[in-house]
Design a protein around this motif. Structure first.
Motif, PDB file in Angstrom:
ATOM      1  N   SER A 131       0.832  -1.213   0.000  1.00 56.56           N
ATOM      2  CA  SER A 131       0.000   0.000   0.000  1.00 56.56           C
ATOM      3  C   SER A 131       0.862   1.257   0.000  1.00 56.56           C
ATOM      4  N   ALA A 132       2.004   1.216   0.703  1.00 56.32           N
ATOM      5  CA  ALA A 132       2.897   2.374   0.734  1.00 56.32           C
ATOM      6  C   ALA A 132       3.524   2.620  -0.637  1.00 56.32           C
ATOM      7  N   ILE A 133       3.899   1.548  -1.319  1.00 49.07           N
ATOM      8  CA  ILE A 133       4.484   1.695  -2.662  1.00 49.07           C
ATOM      9  C   ILE A 133       3.456   2.278  -3.630  1.00 49.07           C
ATOM     10  N   VAL A 134       2.233   1.757  -3.581  1.00 48.26           N
ATOM     11  CA  VAL A 134       1.180   2.278  -4.462  1.00 48.26           C
ATOM     12  C   VAL A 134       0.887   3.741  -4.144  1.00 48.26           C
ATOM     13  N   ALA A 135       0.851   4.080  -2.860  1.00 47.82           N
ATOM     14  CA  ALA A 135       0.609   5.477  -2.472  1.00 47.82           C
ATOM     15  C   ALA A 135       1.723   6.388  -2.978  1.00 47.82           C
ATOM     16  N   GLY A 136       2.967   5.923  -2.887  1.00 44.49           N
ATOM     17  CA  GLY A 136       4.086   6.722  -3.385  1.00 44.49           C
ATOM     18  C   GLY A 136       4.047   6.914  -4.884  1.00 44.49           C
ATOM     19  N   ILE A 137       3.619   5.864  -5.591  1.00 43.48           N
ATOM     20  CA  ILE A 137       3.539   5.955  -7.051  1.00 43.48           C
ATOM     21  C   ILE A 137       2.415   6.881  -7.484  1.00 43.48           C
ATOM     22  N   VAL A 138       1.241   6.736  -6.861  1.00 41.77           N
ATOM     23  CA  VAL A 138       0.062   7.504  -7.292  1.00 41.77           C
ATOM     24  C   VAL A 138       0.145   8.954  -6.824  1.00 41.77           C
ATOM     25  N   PHE A 139       0.428   9.154  -5.540  1.00 41.01           N
ATOM     26  CA  PHE A 139       0.363  10.510  -4.993  1.00 41.01           C
ATOM     27  C   PHE A 139       1.637  11.306  -5.285  1.00 41.01           C
ATOM     28  N   TYR A 140       2.781  10.734  -4.949  1.00 41.94           N
ATOM     29  CA  TYR A 140       4.049  11.477  -5.081  1.00 41.94           C
ATOM     30  C   TYR A 140       4.759  11.217  -6.403  1.00 41.94           C
ATOM     31  N   GLN A 141       4.202  10.349  -7.258  1.00 47.54           N
ATOM     32  CA  GLN A 141       4.762  10.073  -8.587  1.00 47.54           C
ATOM     33  C   GLN A 141       6.241   9.674  -8.494  1.00 47.54           C
ATOM     34  N   GLU A 142       6.532   8.781  -7.556  1.00 46.93           N
ATOM     35  CA  GLU A 142       7.930   8.450  -7.266  1.00 46.93           C
ATOM     36  C   GLU A 142       8.567   7.568  -8.337  1.00 46.93           C
ATOM     37  N   PHE A 143       7.768   6.890  -9.134  1.00 46.22           N
ATOM     38  CA  PHE A 143       8.331   6.045 -10.191  1.00 46.22           C
ATOM     39  C   PHE A 143       8.373   6.756 -11.536  1.00 46.22           C
ATOM     40  N   GLU A 144       8.065   8.049 -11.547  1.00 47.89           N
ATOM     41  CA  GLU A 144       8.054   8.798 -12.801  1.00 47.89           C
ATOM     42  C   GLU A 144       9.480   8.908 -13.347  1.00 47.89           C
ATOM     43  N   GLY A 145       9.672   8.466 -14.590  1.00 44.56           N
ATOM     44  CA  GLY A 145      10.990   8.515 -15.221  1.00 44.56           C
ATOM     45  C   GLY A 145      11.918   7.385 -14.822  1.00 44.56           C
ATOM     46  N   LEU A 146      11.452   6.444 -13.999  1.00 46.05           N
ATOM     47  CA  LEU A 146      12.294   5.332 -13.555  1.00 46.05           C
ATOM     48  C   LEU A 146      12.352   4.269 -14.652  1.00 46.05           C
ATOM     49  N   ALA A 147      13.544   3.737 -14.900  1.00 42.40           N
ATOM     50  CA  ALA A 147      13.730   2.731 -15.942  1.00 42.40           C
ATOM     51  C   ALA A 147      12.989   1.446 -15.589  1.00 42.40           C
ATOM     52  N   LEU A 148      12.602   0.695 -16.627  1.00 43.70           N
ATOM     53  CA  LEU A 148      11.851  -0.548 -16.426  1.00 43.70           C
ATOM     54  C   LEU A 148      12.671  -1.558 -15.635  1.00 43.70           C
ATOM     55  N   LEU A 149      13.988  -1.612 -15.870  1.00 45.18           N
ATOM     56  CA  LEU A 149      14.853  -2.528 -15.125  1.00 45.18           C
ATOM     57  C   LEU A 149      14.862  -2.180 -13.642  1.00 45.18           C
ATOM     58  N   ASN A 150      14.923  -0.888 -13.327  1.00 41.92           N
ATOM     59  CA  ASN A 150      14.897  -0.461 -11.927  1.00 41.92           C
ATOM     60  C   ASN A 150      13.593  -0.861 -11.244  1.00 41.92           C
ATOM     61  N   ILE A 151      12.483  -0.688 -11.946  1.00 47.41           N
ATOM     62  CA  ILE A 151      11.180  -1.059 -11.372  1.00 47.41           C
ATOM     63  C   ILE A 151      11.125  -2.560 -11.104  1.00 47.41           C
ATOM     64  N   PHE A 152      11.601  -3.367 -12.082  1.00 47.47           N
ATOM     65  CA  PHE A 152      11.588  -4.819 -11.920  1.00 47.47           C
ATOM     66  C   PHE A 152      12.475  -5.248 -10.746  1.00 47.47           C
ATOM     67  N   MET A 153      13.695  -4.710 -10.667  1.00 48.84           N
ATOM     68  CA  MET A 153      14.614  -5.098  -9.595  1.00 48.84           C
ATOM     69  C   MET A 153      14.121  -4.610  -8.238  1.00 48.84           C
ATOM     70  N   PHE A 154      13.474  -3.453  -8.211  1.00 51.03           N
ATOM     71  CA  PHE A 154      12.910  -2.949  -6.954  1.00 51.03           C
ATOM     72  C   PHE A 154      11.821  -3.892  -6.451  1.00 51.03           C
ATOM     73  N   LEU A 155      10.919  -4.301  -7.330  1.00 53.37           N
ATOM     74  CA  LEU A 155       9.853  -5.232  -6.939  1.00 53.37           C
ATOM     75  C   LEU A 155      10.423  -6.599  -6.562  1.00 53.37           C
ATOM     76  N   PHE A 156      11.503  -7.012  -7.246  1.00 52.78           N
ATOM     77  CA  PHE A 156      12.156  -8.278  -6.903  1.00 52.78           C
ATOM     78  C   PHE A 156      12.771  -8.197  -5.504  1.00 52.78           C
ATOM     79  N   GLY A 157      13.369  -7.057  -5.167  1.00 51.50           N
ATOM     80  CA  GLY A 157      13.910  -6.871  -3.818  1.00 51.50           C
ATOM     81  C   GLY A 157      12.817  -6.912  -2.763  1.00 51.50           C
ATOM     82  N   CYS A 158      11.672  -6.317  -3.062  1.00 51.16           N
ATOM     83  CA  CYS A 158      10.537  -6.383  -2.132  1.00 51.16           C
ATOM     84  C   CYS A 158      10.074  -7.822  -1.943  1.00 51.16           C
ATOM     85  N   LEU A 159      10.036  -8.601  -3.043  1.00 47.82           N
ATOM     86  CA  LEU A 159       9.627  -9.997  -2.957  1.00 47.82           C
ATOM     87  C   LEU A 159      10.567 -10.805  -2.073  1.00 47.82           C
TER      88      LEU A 159
END
Length: 370
Positions: A277-305
Motif C-alpha cells: 500500500s505504501a508503494i502504491v501510495a508513493g507511485i500515485v500521490f508522489y509520482q515516485e516512479f516517474e521517469g524510472l527505468a523498467l529494469l529499476n522497477i523490476f529489480m525494486f519489486l524483486f527486492g521487495c519480494l
C-alpha cells in the motif's frame, strides 16, 4: 545591432521562463543523494530501535509475570522499552521527509530481522535455520530495493501537496480506496466474516493514507525548519488530522487482528500489505516512479519480494509461549463448564484441592436432593 541585442535578450528571458520551476511542480533537491542516504540511515536506525524496544518490553512482561508482584507498567525496564519505541517511531517519521515513501516502507523488514536475533540475547530464544535463511533473504532484498529504488528527492511544500491532492489520478485512487474500504467494512462488521485477509486489507487501506500524510507532514516540517515556513497553510493541518485518524484506526484493527489470529500470521501479512500500500501510495500521490527505468522497477519489486519471503520465513512456526504447567483448566473437571484455572496439589492424584472441594460439594448436593 540593437535589434539583434533585443532579440537575444528576449530569447534569454524566454529560456529562463521556460526553465524556471512552476509553483505546482516538484523541485528536485540540490544534493539528492545525501538526503536520500540520510533518510535510509534514519529509517534503519529507527527500525532497529523499535525491535530492541519490543524485546525489552517483552522481557519486562516475562520478568513481572514470573515475580507475580507488580503490574508490568510499574517496571522501569518496560518504560525504557516504551521510550526507545517512541524514538524509533520518531526516526521513521523523520525518514519520510528525506527519502521516497516507496523505499522507507519496505525497510520495515529491518525491524523483523533485528527482532529475530535480538530476542536470542534478551529472551534466550534459539536461532532456527529458517531465521538465518529468512534473515539472509530479507537483507539481500533490502540491498536490492535500496540500490534500484527511485533516487530523486523533492522539496515537500504545501503548494506541492495541494497540487497532488487535487490531481485527477489521486482523486480516482481515493474514490476506489474508499469504495473498497466500505465494502470490506460491511463484510467484516455486518456479515461477520472474520478472515485475516479482510482485516489486514482494512489496515493496509488506512496505511496508504497514513504514508501519504506522514510524508506530507514530515516534509513540510523539514521545509519549515530550513526557513520556508509551511505551517501557515491549511493543508498542513488537514494532513495532520488524516495522519492521526488513520493511525488510530490502524491500531484499532491491528489489535482486533492480534486478538483473533496468531502473531505469526499477523506480522508477515501486515508487513506485505503495508509495504504494498505504501508503494502504491508513493507511485500515485508522489509520482515516485516517474521517469524510472523498467529494469529499476523490476529489480525494486524483486527486492521487495525477497524481503517478503524473508519475513515469512522468520515469522513462520514461531514457538508459542508455553502456559504455566502448575495450573489446569476447570473445563477438564467432570460436569464443570468454567474456564478458570486451579492449582493441583503435588501429593494428591485429584485435580487439586479446590477442584476436590468443588466435586465434593457437588456430590453432597446431589445426595441431599436424592
Amino acid at each position: 545591432m540593437s535589434s539583434l541585442n533585443d532579440t537575444g535578450d528576449m530569447a534569454n528571458s524566454s529560456s529562463l521562463n521556460t526553465t524556471s520551476p512552476q509553483p505546482h511542480r516538484a523541485e528536485i533537491l540540490e544534493n539528492p543523494l545525501r538526503t536520500y542516504l540520510l533518510g535510509i540511515i534514519i529509517s534503519i536506525c529507527g527500525n532497529i530501535l523499535i525491535s530492541i524496544s519490543l524485546n525489552i518490553q517483552k522481557y519486562a512482561h516475562v520478568r513481572q509475570s514470573q515475580r507475580g508482584s507488580k503490574p508490568y507498567y510499574t517496571s522501569v525496564v518496560w518504560w525504557c522499552g516504551v521510550a526507545l519505541m517512541g524514538i524509533g517511531e520518531l526516526g521513521n517519521f523523520a525518514a519520510y521527509g528525506f527519502a521516497p515513501a516507496s523505499l522507507i516502507a519496505p525497510l520495515g523488514c529491518v525491524s523483523v530481522i533485528a527482532s529475530a536475533f535480538i530476542s536470542v540475547i534478551f529472551l534466550k530464544e534459539t536461532v532456527r535455520v529458517s531465521d538465518i535463511l529468512g534473515g539472509a533473504l530479507a537483507i539481500t532484498g533490502t540491498y536490492v530495493l535500496v540500490m534500484f529504488a527511485p533516487h530523486t528527492t523533492t522539496h515537500i511544500t504545501a503548494l506541492l501537496i495541494q497540487y497532488y491532492v487535487l490531481s485527477w489520478y489521486f482523486l480516482v485512487y481515493l474514490l476506489l480506496e474508499v469504495l473498497v474500504f466500505c465494502i470490506l467494512l460491511y463484510v467484516y462488521k455486518w456479515r461477520k466474516v472474520k478472515h485475516i485477509v479482510i482485516v489486514m486489507l482494512l489496515v493496509a487501506l488506512l496505511a496508504s493514507l497514513t504514508v501519504i500524510s506522514v510524508k506530507a507532514v514530515s516534509g513540510m516540517i523539514a521545509e519549515s525548519i530550513k526557513g520556508q515556513l509551511q505551517l501557515i497553510y491549511p493543508i498542513f493541518y488537514v494532513m495532520l488530522v488524516v495522519m492521526i485518524a488513520s493511525c488510530a484506526f490502524q491500531i484499532k484493527f491491528l489489535n482486533q487482528a492480534m486478538k483473533m489470529f496468531d502473531a505469526t500470521e499477523v506480522v508477515p501479512i501486515n508487513f506485505v500489505f503495508f509495504t504494498a500500500s505504501a508503494i502504491v501510495a508513493g507511485i500515485v500521490f508522489y509520482q515516485e516512479f516517474e521517469g524510472l527505468a523498467l529494469l529499476n522497477i523490476f529489480m525494486f519489486l524483486f527486492g521487495c519480494l525477497l524481503s517478503f519471503l524473508g519475513v515469512f520465513m522468520i515469522a513462520r512456526n514461531k514457538p508459542k509461549i508455553k502456559q504455566d504447567p502448575d495450573f489446569i483448566a476447570m473445563d477438564k473437571i467432570p460436569r464443570k463448564s468454567h474456564t478458570d484455572k486451579v492449582q493441583p496439589e503435588a501429593k494428591t492424584q485429584t485435580y487439586g484441592s479446590l477442584a476436590a472441594k468443588l466435586m465434593c460439594n457437588s456430590a453432597s448436593r446431589t445426595h441431599d436432593e436424592s
